[in-house]
Write a protein that holds these residues in place. Structure first.
Motif, PDB file in Angstrom:
ATOM      1  N   VAL A 115       0.844  -1.189   0.000  1.00 18.45           N
ATOM      2  CA  VAL A 115       0.000   0.000   0.000  1.00 18.45           C
ATOM      3  C   VAL A 115       0.882   1.244   0.000  1.00 18.45           C
ATOM      4  CG1 VAL A 115      -1.788   1.289   1.237  1.00 18.45           C
ATOM      5  CG2 VAL A 115      -1.823  -1.213   1.245  1.00 18.45           C
ATOM      6  N   SER A 116       0.533   2.204  -0.838  1.00 17.12           N
ATOM      7  CA  SER A 116       1.284   3.458  -0.891  1.00 17.12           C
ATOM      8  C   SER A 116       0.334   4.613  -1.121  1.00 17.12           C
ATOM      9  CB  SER A 116       2.345   3.417  -2.002  1.00 17.12           C
ATOM     10  OG  SER A 116       1.740   3.177  -3.259  1.00 17.12           O
ATOM     11  N   GLY A 117       0.669   5.754  -0.520  1.00 17.28           N
ATOM     12  CA  GLY A 117      -0.103   6.952  -0.767  1.00 17.28           C
ATOM     13  C   GLY A 117       0.271   7.546  -2.109  1.00 17.28           C
ATOM     14  N   VAL A 118      -0.731   8.014  -2.841  1.00 14.48           N
ATOM     15  CA  VAL A 118      -0.477   8.636  -4.144  1.00 14.48           C
ATOM     16  C   VAL A 118      -0.168  10.098  -3.904  1.00 14.48           C
ATOM     17  CG1 VAL A 118      -1.405   9.164  -6.422  1.00 14.48           C
ATOM     18  CG2 VAL A 118      -2.028   7.019  -5.277  1.00 14.48           C
ATOM     19  N   ALA A 119       1.035  10.519  -4.250  1.00 15.61           N
ATOM     20  CA  ALA A 119       1.472  11.893  -3.985  1.00 15.61           C
ATOM     21  C   ALA A 119       0.730  12.886  -4.859  1.00 15.61           C
ATOM     22  CB  ALA A 119       2.975  12.016  -4.213  1.00 15.61           C
ATOM     23  N   ASP A 120       0.448  14.061  -4.302  1.00 14.57           N
ATOM     24  CA  ASP A 120      -0.170  15.155  -5.054  1.00 14.57           C
ATOM     25  C   ASP A 120       0.902  15.825  -5.899  1.00 14.57           C
ATOM     26  OD1 ASP A 120      -1.547  17.243  -6.069  1.00 14.57           O
ATOM     27  OD2 ASP A 120      -2.153  18.114  -4.148  1.00 14.57           O
ATOM     28  N   GLN A 121       0.828  15.631  -7.208  1.00 13.70           N
ATOM     29  CA  GLN A 121       1.853  16.167  -8.105  1.00 13.70           C
ATOM     30  C   GLN A 121       1.371  17.402  -8.866  1.00 13.70           C
ATOM     31  OE1 GLN A 121       3.342  13.043 -10.635  1.00 13.70           O
ATOM     32  NE2 GLN A 121       3.490  11.577  -8.967  1.00 13.70           N
ATOM     33  N   SER A 122       0.291  17.992  -8.371  1.00 12.46           N
ATOM     34  CA  SER A 122      -0.302  19.110  -9.125  1.00 12.46           C
ATOM     35  C   SER A 122       0.592  20.338  -9.181  1.00 12.46           C
ATOM     36  CB  SER A 122      -1.654  19.489  -8.506  1.00 12.46           C
ATOM     37  OG  SER A 122      -1.487  19.840  -7.140  1.00 12.46           O
ATOM     38  N   HIS A 123       1.520  20.445  -8.210  1.00 13.01           N
ATOM     39  CA  HIS A 123       2.375  21.637  -8.194  1.00 13.01           C
ATOM     40  C   HIS A 123       3.850  21.286  -8.373  1.00 13.01           C
ATOM     41  CE1 HIS A 123      -1.117  23.876  -6.901  1.00 13.01           C
ATOM     42  NE2 HIS A 123      -1.281  23.036  -5.875  1.00 13.01           N
ATOM     43  N   GLN A 124       4.133  20.052  -8.799  1.00 14.36           N
ATOM     44  CA  GLN A 124       5.525  19.645  -8.920  1.00 14.36           C
ATOM     45  C   GLN A 124       6.065  19.945 -10.301  1.00 14.36           C
ATOM     46  OE1 GLN A 124       6.182  15.636  -7.720  1.00 14.36           O
ATOM     47  NE2 GLN A 124       5.205  15.883  -5.719  1.00 14.36           N
ATOM     48  N   ASP A 125       7.345  20.327 -10.338  1.00 13.11           N
ATOM     49  CA  ASP A 125       8.048  20.612 -11.587  1.00 13.11           C
ATOM     50  C   ASP A 125       8.492  19.300 -12.208  1.00 13.11           C
ATOM     51  OD1 ASP A 125       9.624  21.457 -13.638  1.00 13.11           O
ATOM     52  OD2 ASP A 125      10.868  22.814 -12.447  1.00 13.11           O
ATOM     53  N   PRO A 126       8.148  19.044 -13.478  1.00 15.64           N
ATOM     54  CA  PRO A 126       8.541  17.780 -14.104  1.00 15.64           C
ATOM     55  C   PRO A 126      10.038  17.623 -14.269  1.00 15.64           C
ATOM     56  CG  PRO A 126       7.617  19.275 -15.731  1.00 15.64           C
ATOM     57  CD  PRO A 126       7.381  19.903 -14.394  1.00 15.64           C
ATOM     58  N   GLY A 127      10.835  18.690 -14.035  1.00 16.58           N
ATOM     59  CA  GLY A 127      12.283  18.546 -14.106  1.00 16.58           C
ATOM     60  C   GLY A 127      12.882  19.215 -15.324  1.00 16.58           C
ATOM     61  N   PRO A 128      14.194  19.339 -15.341  1.00 20.41           N
ATOM     62  CA  PRO A 128      14.864  20.035 -16.446  1.00 20.41           C
ATOM     63  C   PRO A 128      14.836  19.218 -17.733  1.00 20.41           C
ATOM     64  CG  PRO A 128      16.473  19.033 -14.974  1.00 20.41           C
ATOM     65  CD  PRO A 128      15.133  18.848 -14.322  1.00 20.41           C
ATOM     66  N   PHE A 129      14.996  19.940 -18.841  1.00 18.69           N
ATOM     67  CA  PHE A 129      15.043  19.278 -20.135  1.00 18.69           C
ATOM     68  C   PHE A 129      16.358  18.529 -20.288  1.00 18.69           C
ATOM     69  CE2 PHE A 129      16.311  19.338 -24.610  1.00 18.69           C
ATOM     70  CZ  PHE A 129      15.234  18.680 -25.175  1.00 18.69           C
ATOM     71  N   SER A 130      16.289  17.304 -20.796  1.00 10.28           N
ATOM     72  CA  SER A 130      17.494  16.514 -20.970  1.00 10.28           C
ATOM     73  C   SER A 130      18.198  16.895 -22.268  1.00 10.28           C
ATOM     74  CB  SER A 130      17.140  15.020 -21.010  1.00 10.28           C
ATOM     75  OG  SER A 130      18.275  14.272 -21.361  1.00 10.28           O
ATOM     76  N   PRO A 131      19.505  17.144 -22.191  1.00 10.22           N
ATOM     77  CA  PRO A 131      20.245  17.513 -23.405  1.00 10.22           C
ATOM     78  C   PRO A 131      20.559  16.312 -24.283  1.00 10.22           C
ATOM     79  CG  PRO A 131      21.734  17.401 -21.550  1.00 10.22           C
ATOM     80  CD  PRO A 131      20.350  17.154 -20.995  1.00 10.22           C
ATOM     81  N   VAL A 132      20.281  15.086 -23.798  1.00  9.27           N
ATOM     82  CA  VAL A 132      20.622  13.891 -24.556  1.00  9.27           C
ATOM     83  C   VAL A 132      19.590  13.685 -25.651  1.00  9.27           C
ATOM     84  CG1 VAL A 132      21.075  11.420 -24.436  1.00  9.27           C
ATOM     85  CG2 VAL A 132      21.644  12.902 -22.484  1.00  9.27           C
ATOM     86  N   VAL A 133      20.063  13.591 -26.899  1.00 10.20           N
ATOM     87  CA  VAL A 133      19.170  13.419 -28.034  1.00 10.20           C
ATOM     88  C   VAL A 133      19.634  12.226 -28.848  1.00 10.20           C
ATOM     89  CG1 VAL A 133      18.225  14.498 -30.107  1.00 10.20           C
ATOM     90  CG2 VAL A 133      18.760  15.905 -28.108  1.00 10.20           C
ATOM     91  N   SER A 134      18.695  11.402 -29.296  1.00 11.07           N
ATOM     92  CA  SER A 134      19.052  10.237 -30.105  1.00 11.07           C
ATOM     93  C   SER A 134      19.329  10.672 -31.531  1.00 11.07           C
ATOM     94  CB  SER A 134      17.909   9.212 -30.085  1.00 11.07           C
ATOM     95  OG  SER A 134      16.784   9.733 -30.768  1.00 11.07           O
ATOM     96  N   LYS A 135      19.839   9.748 -32.351  1.00 11.68           N
ATOM     97  CA  LYS A 135      20.174  10.050 -33.730  1.00 11.68           C
ATOM     98  C   LYS A 135      18.933  10.416 -34.541  1.00 11.68           C
ATOM     99  CE  LYS A 135      24.315   7.164 -33.912  1.00 11.68           C
ATOM    100  NZ  LYS A 135      24.977   6.013 -34.563  1.00 11.68           N
ATOM    101  N   ARG A 136      17.757   9.915 -34.107  1.00  6.26           N
ATOM    102  CA  ARG A 136      16.533  10.214 -34.843  1.00  6.26           C
ATOM    103  C   ARG A 136      15.902  11.528 -34.392  1.00  6.26           C
ATOM    104  NH1 ARG A 136      13.359   4.387 -35.345  1.00  6.26           N
ATOM    105  NH2 ARG A 136      15.043   3.252 -36.376  1.00  6.26           N
ATOM    106  N   GLY A 137      16.561  12.175 -33.433  1.00  8.37           N
ATOM    107  CA  GLY A 137      16.062  13.477 -33.029  1.00  8.37           C
ATOM    108  C   GLY A 137      15.094  13.448 -31.874  1.00  8.37           C
ATOM    109  N   PHE A 138      14.847  12.284 -31.275  1.00  8.25           N
ATOM    110  CA  PHE A 138      13.941  12.202 -30.129  1.00  8.25           C
ATOM    111  C   PHE A 138      14.716  12.461 -28.852  1.00  8.25           C
ATOM    112  CE2 PHE A 138      10.239  10.860 -32.274  1.00  8.25           C
ATOM    113  CZ  PHE A 138      10.626  10.052 -33.324  1.00  8.25           C
ATOM    114  N   GLY A 139      14.354  13.476 -28.126  1.00  7.30           N
ATOM    115  CA  GLY A 139      15.017  13.782 -26.866  1.00  7.30           C
ATOM    116  C   GLY A 139      14.556  12.841 -25.770  1.00  7.30           C
ATOM    117  N   ILE A 140      15.515  12.227 -25.065  1.00  7.87           N
ATOM    118  CA  ILE A 140      15.163  11.353 -23.952  1.00  7.87           C
ATOM    119  C   ILE A 140      14.421  12.148 -22.889  1.00  7.87           C
ATOM    120  CG2 ILE A 140      16.109   9.943 -22.087  1.00  7.87           C
ATOM    121  CD1 ILE A 140      18.335   9.132 -23.941  1.00  7.87           C
TER     122      ILE A 140
END
Length: 414
Positions: free
Chosen positions: A309-334
């Motif tokens: 059992v785990s409590g579901v955290a309220d993520q309504s005000h959380q920052d999803p995090g910084p943009f990752s600079p790693v990009v694949s050869k097809r141009g999709f950013g991780i």
């Protein structure tokens, strides 16, 4: 010996013999007057096991599981003794062979043939577990009047396997698991519990967490093959016939129970409080998403359910995090992929909290609780008795026969 000098009995005929000689199931004190000599005769159970799983026609057709479980006699090689010798497993496992005696060999004298038959009957039967969220009020209405419709708010059906081994899942980041013998209990574990039941979240005080275990095929449901051509030598054709003949309703409920949101919440809060010493809600806020183990005792004290059992955290005000600079050869950013996955989780959490807030009272904050079933365990004698003797009426909906069950807190944290 059974089957000597005459046609080998079918599984249906053998199971009828077993039913007639299974009056001792579940009895700790043997009643000499109500038990037959056959029921206590190890040779009878040796022959039934041999014919049912080795030499019988049906056993040669269905080799989807080639493991054979053999239970040791009490006191055999230290098993069941009270001395300080190293623990000996109450059973051992062998690979299938055309003859039972070839599988066992010289250790035949150490085998409890009666219990071995029952254990294999259970292990070679197929099972499914249903985990669902239901309205508590609808459950009460359904129990009061069986004709009252009951539809789960959400449910997951999962195939599980009977095993005399218990899997103790670790709930830390390593997700390790340790196994040890559970017999005389039989365990039904869900290895991928965290992903299988990820969406089973209690979000309202009216919600109930429901668990059902059903047997629905395999060794305990033999097919009468007299209507089929037994002279056929095509093994694939025989397997198809057996499957088609076994499409009738064979679902049998072995465990059925529910627990209210409040019971789960109180138990979860109690664990967090004992760990934090600062109060349940504060503990939840300081450790959102913390997973703890709850043990739920079955109706009438029968069986046990192990739930993460785990409590579901309220993520309504959380920052999803910084943009990752790693990009694949097809141009999709991780980074973009991670953010999309995080966004999906955030939306789910927001919905859970929105539903919780809508139904919560002013004096207590509603905490959505995710409940992931890890395992169900039942004594083998309960299962064997139900497989042999429990009535199998038409099941009017998946919720027939449910009863509430209680929560057991783990040992206090020092």
């Amino acid at each position: 010996m059974l089957g000597d000098g005459e046609e080998t009995p079918s599984r249906s005929e053998l199971l009828s013999m077993v039913k007639r000689n299974s009056k001792l199931l579940g009895k700790t004190v043997l009643d000499e007057e109500n038990s037959s000599d056959v029921e206590r005769d190890p040779r009878f159970w040796h022959d039934v096991l041999d014919l049912y799983f080795f030499r019988g026609k049906e056993s040669r057709r269905r080799q989807d599981d080639d493991l054979v479980f053999l239970v040791r006699k009490l006191g055999s090689q230290g098993y069941g003794s009270n001395d300080d010798k190293e623990d000996v497993s109450p059973y051992f496992v062998r690979r299938w062979a055309p003859k039972l005696d070839n599988v066992v060999g010289e250790i035949s004298v150490d085998v409890d043939w009666r219990r071995s038959f029952y254990l294999n009957l259970i292990a070679h039967t197929s099972f499914t577990v249903t985990v669902a969220i239901c309205s508590h009020q609808e459950l009460l209405n359904h129990q009061a009047a069986r004709d009252t419709p009951l539809s789960p708010i959400y449910k997951v059906v999962k195939t599980v396997y009977a095993s005399p081994t218990r899997v103790n899942f670790q709930l830390d980041s390593k997700k390790e698991a340790e196994t040890k013998p559970a017999y005389p209990d039989i365990c039904f574990s869900v290895d991928d519990f965290d992903s299988t039941f990820d969406a089973v979240v209690l979000t309202e005080t009216d919600h109930c967490y429901c668990v059902l275990l059903n047997a629905d095929g395999g060794a305990a449901f033999p097919v009468d093959n007299k209507q089929h051509d037994s002279s056929s030598t095509d093994s694939s054709s025989r397997r198809t016939d057996t499957s088609n003949a076994n499409t009738k309703n064979t679902k049998l409920t072995l465990f059925s129970g529910f627990v209210s949101y409040q019971m789960v919440r109180d138990a979860y809060d109690g664990i967090l409080f004992s760990k934090s010493r600062f109060g349940s809600l504060l503990a939840f806020r300081n450790s959102p998403g913390k997973t703890d183990r709850l043990y739920m005792k079955g109706p009438g004290g029968r069986g046990e359910v192990d739930v993460a059992v785990s409590g579901v955290a309220d993520q309504s005000h959380q920052d999803p995090g910084p943009f990752s600079p790693v990009v694949s050869k097809r141009g999709f950013g991780i980074g973009s992929i991670v953010r999309k996955a995080a966004a999906v989780a955030t939306v789910a959490a927001k919905h859970a909290y929105a539903a919780a807030a809508a139904s919560s009272s002013l004096d207590e904050e509603m905490v959505p609780l995710k409940c992931c079933l890890m395992s169900i365990s039942l004594p083998w004698e309960y299962i064997a008795n139900d497989l042999l003797f429990k009535p199998n009426p038409h099941i009017a909906g998946w919720a027939t026969g449910r009863a509430s069950f209680g929560l057991i807190l783990p040992d206090p944290v020092e």
